[in-house]
Design an enzyme around this catalytic site. Structure first.
Site, PDB file in Angstrom:
ATOM      1  N   SER A   1      -8.859   3.611  45.607  1.00  0.00           N
ATOM      2  CA  SER A   1      -9.156   3.517  44.224  1.00  0.00           C
ATOM      3  C   SER A   1      -7.847   3.714  43.260  1.00  0.00           C
ATOM      4  O   SER A   1      -7.759   3.053  42.235  1.00  0.00           O
ATOM      5  CB  SER A   1     -10.090   4.806  43.817  1.00  0.00           C
ATOM      6  OG  SER A   1      -9.415   6.098  43.937  1.00  0.00           O
ATOM      7  N   ARG A   2      -6.988   4.291  43.759  1.00  0.00           N
ATOM      8  CA  ARG A   2      -5.647   4.671  43.211  1.00  0.00           C
ATOM      9  C   ARG A   2      -4.506   4.617  43.890  1.00  0.00           C
ATOM     10  O   ARG A   2      -4.734   4.546  45.276  1.00  0.00           O
ATOM     11  CB  ARG A   2      -5.583   5.519  42.151  1.00  0.00           C
ATOM     12  CG  ARG A   2      -5.888   6.974  42.777  1.00  0.00           C
ATOM     13  CD  ARG A   2      -5.942   8.096  41.525  1.00  0.00           C
ATOM     14  NE  ARG A   2      -6.912   8.950  42.236  1.00  0.00           N
ATOM     15  CZ  ARG A   2      -6.567  10.213  42.908  1.00  0.00           C
ATOM     16  NH1 ARG A   2      -5.397  10.263  43.183  1.00  0.00           N
ATOM     17  NH2 ARG A   2      -7.510  10.961  42.954  1.00  0.00           N
TER      18      ARG A   2
ATOM     19  N   ARG B   1     -14.008   9.169  46.129  1.00  0.00           N
ATOM     20  CA  ARG B   1     -15.081   9.689  45.228  1.00  0.00           C
ATOM     21  C   ARG B   1     -15.079   9.133  43.875  1.00  0.00           C
ATOM     22  O   ARG B   1     -16.435   8.926  43.635  1.00  0.00           O
ATOM     23  CB  ARG B   1     -14.618  11.071  44.963  1.00  0.00           C
ATOM     24  CG  ARG B   1     -14.569  11.926  46.328  1.00  0.00           C
ATOM     25  CD  ARG B   1     -14.102  13.405  46.405  1.00  0.00           C
ATOM     26  NE  ARG B   1     -12.655  12.989  45.993  1.00  0.00           N
ATOM     27  CZ  ARG B   1     -11.685  14.106  45.949  1.00  0.00           C
ATOM     28  NH1 ARG B   1     -12.101  15.513  46.035  1.00  0.00           N
ATOM     29  NH2 ARG B   1     -10.639  13.973  45.479  1.00  0.00           N
TER      30      ARG B   1
ATOM     31  N   ALA C   1      -7.343   7.738  52.595  1.00  0.00           N
ATOM     32  CA  ALA C   1      -7.716   9.087  51.658  1.00  0.00           C
ATOM     33  C   ALA C   1      -7.383  10.283  52.209  1.00  0.00           C
ATOM     34  O   ALA C   1      -7.379  10.695  53.465  1.00  0.00           O
ATOM     35  CB  ALA C   1      -9.254   9.079  51.552  1.00  0.00           C
TER      36      ALA C   1
ATOM     37  N   TYR D   1      -0.997  20.499  55.226  1.00  0.00           N
ATOM     38  CA  TYR D   1      -1.296  18.888  54.947  1.00  0.00           C
ATOM     39  C   TYR D   1      -0.452  18.401  55.914  1.00  0.00           C
ATOM     40  O   TYR D   1      -0.801  17.744  56.704  1.00  0.00           O
ATOM     41  CB  TYR D   1      -0.361  18.899  53.473  1.00  0.00           C
ATOM     42  CG  TYR D   1      -0.323  17.268  53.325  1.00  0.00           C
ATOM     43  CD1 TYR D   1      -1.250  16.598  52.845  1.00  0.00           C
ATOM     44  CD2 TYR D   1       1.179  16.905  53.688  1.00  0.00           C
ATOM     45  CE1 TYR D   1      -1.020  15.282  52.463  1.00  0.00           C
ATOM     46  CE2 TYR D   1       1.120  15.418  53.331  1.00  0.00           C
ATOM     47  CZ  TYR D   1       0.228  14.637  52.679  1.00  0.00           C
ATOM     48  OH  TYR D   1       0.483  13.566  52.448  1.00  0.00           O
TER      49      TYR D   1
ATOM     50  N   LYS E   1      -1.475  15.626  59.266  1.00  0.00           N
ATOM     51  CA  LYS E   1      -0.759  14.384  59.446  1.00  0.00           C
ATOM     52  C   LYS E   1      -0.201  14.497  60.750  1.00  0.00           C
ATOM     53  O   LYS E   1      -0.425  13.370  61.438  1.00  0.00           O
ATOM     54  CB  LYS E   1       0.247  14.175  58.302  1.00  0.00           C
ATOM     55  CG  LYS E   1      -0.197  14.083  56.898  1.00  0.00           C
ATOM     56  CD  LYS E   1      -1.314  12.912  56.646  1.00  0.00           C
ATOM     57  CE  LYS E   1      -1.734  12.561  55.443  1.00  0.00           C
ATOM     58  NZ  LYS E   1      -2.458  11.512  55.042  1.00  0.00           N
TER      59      LYS E   1
END
Ligand SMILES: NC(=O)c1ccc[n+]([C@@H]2O[C@H](COP(=O)([O-])OP(=O)(O)OC[C@H]3O[C@@H](n4cnc5c(N)ncnc54)[C@H](OP(=O)(O)O)[C@@H]3O)[C@@H](O)[C@H]2O)c1
Lengths: 247, 93
Positions: A18-19, A41, A92, A157, A161
């Protein structure tokens, strides 16, 4: 085992499209002539416009990647609208900016659920449908330079990854020539996720980068596109796009 | 049978109590906390992990966690900023 290369992907599912980088990937793949289904979302006006303008090529959905039932429904909708999925970009993710000792247990669990468990489940779902129908495909996992180098405030995080990169190597062994799976690990680039970085930190990252500039989404796009479409025989690898900050 | 009560906790520490804990954190490193609130943290050698230690000591006293993101930490420059941030974090939890 087939001796022909895994064909280029033609219908690609992009999570978090989405972005930020995800939206750029969607636009780039559409421009390259691929069909793309993207979800997040919240469907942004940019993604909605793309889907409205090119309804035969782009499908957009409002789906939480941690909601397996909703993800499964979107996969089925994609198949009936655009055709069988033969490409997946696990993009995402949510970011982190808190020292490990001050990260609340539920925040840590949410990071792992969104950035590790959910993409593993989505990968499983797409692969099951691919294998069950005798098709072959391509998967690209967007990881991060944080999987290879330490940065304060990013412990959980980075673990997610690194987890995706480790899973990618094992999956490449499992999948053999049925699907190519690789990671693209960008360095820091400007987005909503990295907006928390202060100017001192950004200056420090730039100073440590051989090319002397931050990565931009546009630097990452050709690499993702290549892994999805080119005949390269690249499998189970991490391609780092960070201007040489880890050299 | 004897029962051992958990240590009594207060719900919020005031500025003076937080200041006392800050003095202890610095004293453990052989450093002093100057009076007043305007002293520069770099000058007194109070670093970000010292803030972590102080926050954890406050947590011990109030019996709950004060989890927080790093950006707030990047803006603290003076002793007063430290006291303000810890008061704010206690209010928020
Ligand atoms: N920015 C960096 O510096 C950087 C560096 C290295 C790697 N990366 C990686 O690059 C990828 C893209 O990051 P970005 O910087 O473009 O981030 P971003 O601007 O924050 O975009 C993240 C995307 O993921 C979606 N998303 C987040 N949580 C989701 C959920 N639960 N369900 C569905 N979609 C969800 C977001 O939409 P909604 O919030 O509406 O769901 C959005 O579309 C990520 O994998 C990130 O880890 C980023």
């Amino acid at each position: 085992m087939s001796d022909s290369p895994v064909p280029a992907a033609s219908v690609v599912l992009v999570s978090g499209g989405s972005r930020g980088l995800g939206l750029s990937i969607v636009e780039d793949l559409v421009a390259a002539g691929l069909k793309v289904a993207a979800f997040a979302r919240t469907v942004t006006p940019e993604l909605a416009k793309l889907a409205d303008t090119e309804p035969d090529t782009v499908l957009a959905g409002s789906v939480d990647v941690t909601d397996l039932a909703a993800v499964t429904a979107f996969v089925r909708r994609t198949e009936s609208t655009l055709g069988p999925i033969d490409g997946l970009v696990n993009n995402a993710a949510i970011g982190q900016d808190s020292l490990h000792v001050h990260t609340a247990p539920d925040a840590l669990a949410r990071l792992i659920e969104t950035n590790l468990t959910a993409p593993l489940l989505l990968t499983r779902l797409v692969l099951r449908r691919l294998l069950a129908t005798s098709r072959r495909g391509r998967i690209v996992n967007v990881t991060s330079i944080c999987a290879q180098r330490g940065f304060p405030g990013l412990a959980a995080y980075s673990a997610t990854k690194g987890g995706m990169e480790a899973a990618t190597r094992s999956l490449a062994r499992e999948l053999r020539d049925r699907a190519l799976i690789n990671c693209v690990a960008p360095g820091f680039f400007a987005s909503e996720m990295s907006a928390v970085l202060g100017s001192t930190q950004l200056d420090q990252i730039v100073r440590r980068t051989s090319t002397g500039r931050l990565t931009e989404p546009v630097d990452v796009l050709p690499v993702v596109r290549m892994l999805l479409t080119a005949d390269t025989n690249i499998h189970g690898q991490v391609l780092t796009v960070d201007g040489g900050s880890n050299t | 049978m004897n029962s051992i009560d958990p240590p009594a906790t207060v719900s919020v520490l005031d500025r003076d109590q937080i200041r006392d804990l800050m003095t202890q954190v610095l004293a453990a490193q052989g450093k002093d906390l100057p009076s007043g609130e305007s002293a520069d943290l770099r000058e007194i050698g109070f670093r970000s992990l010292d803030f972590s230690e102080l926050a954890l000591r406050v947590e011990d006293e109030i019996g709950r966690e004060l989890n927080f993101d790093a950006p707030g930490l990047r803006n603290i420059r003076t002793v007063g900023d430290v006291l303000d941030l810890l008061a704010e974090l206690q209010d928020a939890t």
